[in-house]
Motif scaffolding. Structure first.
Motif, mmCIF file in Angstrom:
data_model
loop_
_atom_site.group_PDB
_atom_site.id
_atom_site.type_symbol
_atom_site.label_atom_id
_atom_site.label_comp_id
_atom_site.label_asym_id
_atom_site.label_seq_id
_atom_site.Cartn_x
_atom_site.Cartn_y
_atom_site.Cartn_z
ATOM 1 N N ILE A 222 0.842 -1.194 0.000
ATOM 2 C CA ILE A 222 0.000 0.000 0.000
ATOM 3 C C ILE A 222 0.880 1.248 0.000
ATOM 4 O O ILE A 222 0.463 2.320 -0.415
ATOM 5 C CB ILE A 222 -0.941 -0.009 1.227
ATOM 6 N N ASN A 223 2.128 1.090 0.460
ATOM 7 C CA ASN A 223 3.058 2.207 0.584
ATOM 8 C C ASN A 223 3.647 2.614 -0.768
ATOM 9 O O ASN A 223 3.602 1.850 -1.740
ATOM 10 C CB ASN A 223 4.184 1.833 1.543
ATOM 11 N N PRO A 224 4.253 3.812 -0.853
ATOM 12 C CA PRO A 224 4.939 4.218 -2.084
ATOM 13 C C PRO A 224 6.054 3.249 -2.441
ATOM 14 O O PRO A 224 6.670 2.636 -1.561
ATOM 15 C CB PRO A 224 5.501 5.596 -1.723
ATOM 16 N N LYS A 225 6.333 3.116 -3.733
ATOM 17 C CA LYS A 225 7.328 2.147 -4.191
ATOM 18 C C LYS A 225 8.723 2.439 -3.637
ATOM 19 O O LYS A 225 9.485 1.505 -3.345
ATOM 20 C CB LYS A 225 7.361 2.095 -5.721
ATOM 21 N N ALA A 226 9.059 3.705 -3.463
ATOM 22 C CA ALA A 226 10.367 4.045 -2.907
ATOM 23 C C ALA A 226 10.486 3.554 -1.467
ATOM 24 O O ALA A 226 11.542 3.067 -1.049
ATOM 25 C CB ALA A 226 10.602 5.550 -2.967
ATOM 26 N N ASP A 227 9.406 3.645 -0.695
ATOM 27 C CA ASP A 227 9.419 3.173 0.685
ATOM 28 C C ASP A 227 9.590 1.659 0.745
ATOM 29 O O ASP A 227 10.294 1.130 1.623
ATOM 30 C CB ASP A 227 8.126 3.575 1.401
ATOM 31 N N VAL A 228 8.927 0.945 -0.163
ATOM 32 C CA VAL A 228 9.054 -0.513 -0.211
ATOM 33 C C VAL A 228 10.504 -0.892 -0.543
ATOM 34 O O VAL A 228 11.109 -1.760 0.110
ATOM 35 C CB VAL A 228 8.083 -1.116 -1.244
ATOM 36 N N HIS A 229 11.064 -0.234 -1.545
ATOM 37 C CA HIS A 229 12.452 -0.507 -1.956
ATOM 38 C C HIS A 229 13.429 -0.200 -0.822
ATOM 39 O O HIS A 229 14.344 -0.989 -0.539
ATOM 40 C CB HIS A 229 12.776 0.327 -3.187
ATOM 41 N N ASN A 230 13.243 0.928 -0.163
ATOM 42 C CA ASN A 230 14.135 1.312 0.934
ATOM 43 C C ASN A 230 14.060 0.322 2.089
ATOM 44 O O ASN A 230 15.069 0.006 2.723
ATOM 45 C CB ASN A 230 13.790 2.714 1.445
ATOM 46 N N LYS A 231 12.879 -0.174 2.361
ATOM 47 C CA LYS A 231 12.702 -1.135 3.445
ATOM 48 C C LYS A 231 13.423 -2.445 3.142
ATOM 49 O O LYS A 231 14.079 -3.029 4.013
ATOM 50 C CB LYS A 231 11.214 -1.392 3.675
ATOM 51 N N VAL A 232 13.324 -2.895 1.894
ATOM 52 C CA VAL A 232 13.991 -4.141 1.501
ATOM 53 C C VAL A 232 15.501 -4.007 1.630
ATOM 54 O O VAL A 232 16.175 -4.856 2.214
ATOM 55 C CB VAL A 232 13.598 -4.537 0.067
ATOM 56 N N ARG A 233 16.060 -2.918 1.117
ATOM 57 C CA ARG A 233 17.516 -2.786 1.150
ATOM 58 C C ARG A 233 18.039 -2.456 2.538
ATOM 59 O O ARG A 233 19.176 -2.790 2.876
ATOM 60 C CB ARG A 233 17.973 -1.745 0.138
#
Length: 326
Positions: A222-233
């Protein structure tokens, strides 16, 4: 040193990130490492066997005393042992315990801590993860004089590290580990000869990190794609993020961005397409590409390889239930 004497050091550290700095001090002709203080060994996840850490192995191979307090402030015999070394400096790097004032007062000069951020930003135990979660373009390393207040001591030296959008926890930890030895050596020598004058932090600029909770590891699209990417890395390799698919946990190790022009008709968490590049999933403001995963009970693999076995397809939902969107 100019007078031929060596700088006497006791090193406090536990994880692998501290090993290169410890080794540098051991191998330098300008320092005499009197002892290593490290966390007691814990049973490993597999087989519950107790195994010595790499930093302890390094100390033993070099013939250096190893002290393993469970709680240093409550173990007077170890404190007395520390006093007997007549150290010029204590050096702490990811030790894992808070030092009492009694311990901080033991060395002739100072207790010096290496912190993996540009203080006063990201005080606390999780600065590497915090910088990546925030999507920062820059972080760094700070050496400081240790005081009782959390990471609030005067700053000795800093070194900046540039972050790109694909820098992850493992890569950044490795870079900090490699850059730290030089900074520690320069700091100790500068404090010893008086060429470094520590500067007070601007307390009003301080920010603090938080411990990672179990729920923080769950990916929500549900979050912005940048937030998802940042969380993964930010969490890969340690507190790895995951989603659940068919009642199985799937850890996500690497993500990227992809063409999201076709995602308008999809809901958050819905699979847009599956290709050899990975699995494209709709986020709040576009799409994220899941590249590498580690399914429950299996090893790391490309997301496409996992898709073949899991039968995941366009229209399936991950990280969010379809009924939650209705």
């Amino acid at each position: 040193m100019k007078d031929g004497s060596k700088i006497k050091v006791v090193f406090f550290g536990s994880p692998d990130i501290a090993v290169p700095s410890f080794e540098r001090l051991i191998n330098s002709g300008e320092f005499e490492v009197k002892a290593l203080v490290t966390q007691p060994p814990k049973p490993s996840k597999r087989g519950r066997k107790i195994t010595d850490s790499n930093i302890k192995k390094t100390a033993l191979e070099a013939g250096i005393d190893v002290l393993e307090p469970f709680r240093l402030s409550k173990e007077p015999e170890i404190i007395e042992k520390l006093k007997s070394y007549k150290a010029d400096f204590f050096v702490t790097f990811a030790f894992g315990q808070i030092l009492s004032q009694e311990v901080l007062d033991i060395p002739k000069f100072h207790t010096v801590n290496l912190h993996a951020s540009l203080l006063p930003k990201y005080r606390g135990a999780n600065p590497i993860c915090a910088a990546l979660l925030s999507g920062d373009k820059e972080t760094g390393i700070t050496t400081m004089i240790t005081v009782l207040e959390l990471d609030a001591g005067d700053i000795c030296l800093t070194e900046k590290i540039t972050l790109d959008f694909d820098t992850d926890f493992i890569k950044l930890s490795d870079e900090i580990s490699k850059k730290s030895p030089d900074l520690i050596v320069k700091t100790l020598k500068g404090l010893y000869d008086g060429s470094i004058k520590p500067c007070a932090q601007i307390a009003s600029d301080a920010t603090f990190t938080k411990k990672t909770k179990k729920e923080d590891k769950e990916l929500c699209f549900i979050n912005p794609k940048a937030d998802v990417h940042n969380k993964v890395r930010a969490m890969c390799g340690v507190n790895t993020c995951h989603f659940v698919y068919n009642d199985k946990i799937v850890k996500v190790l690497k993500t990227g961005f992809c063409d999201d022009s076709a995602c308008d008709n999809f809901g958050c968490g819905e699979v847009i397409c599956v290709s050899k590049d990975g699995i494209s999933v709709k986020c709040e403001d576009g799409a994220i590409l899941i590249k590498n995963v580690k399914p429950e009970g299996k090893g790391e693999m490309p997301a496409y390889a996992w898709s073949l076995g899991s039968k995941i397809k366009t229209g399936d939902f991950i990280g969010i239930k379809k009924e939650d969107m209705e």
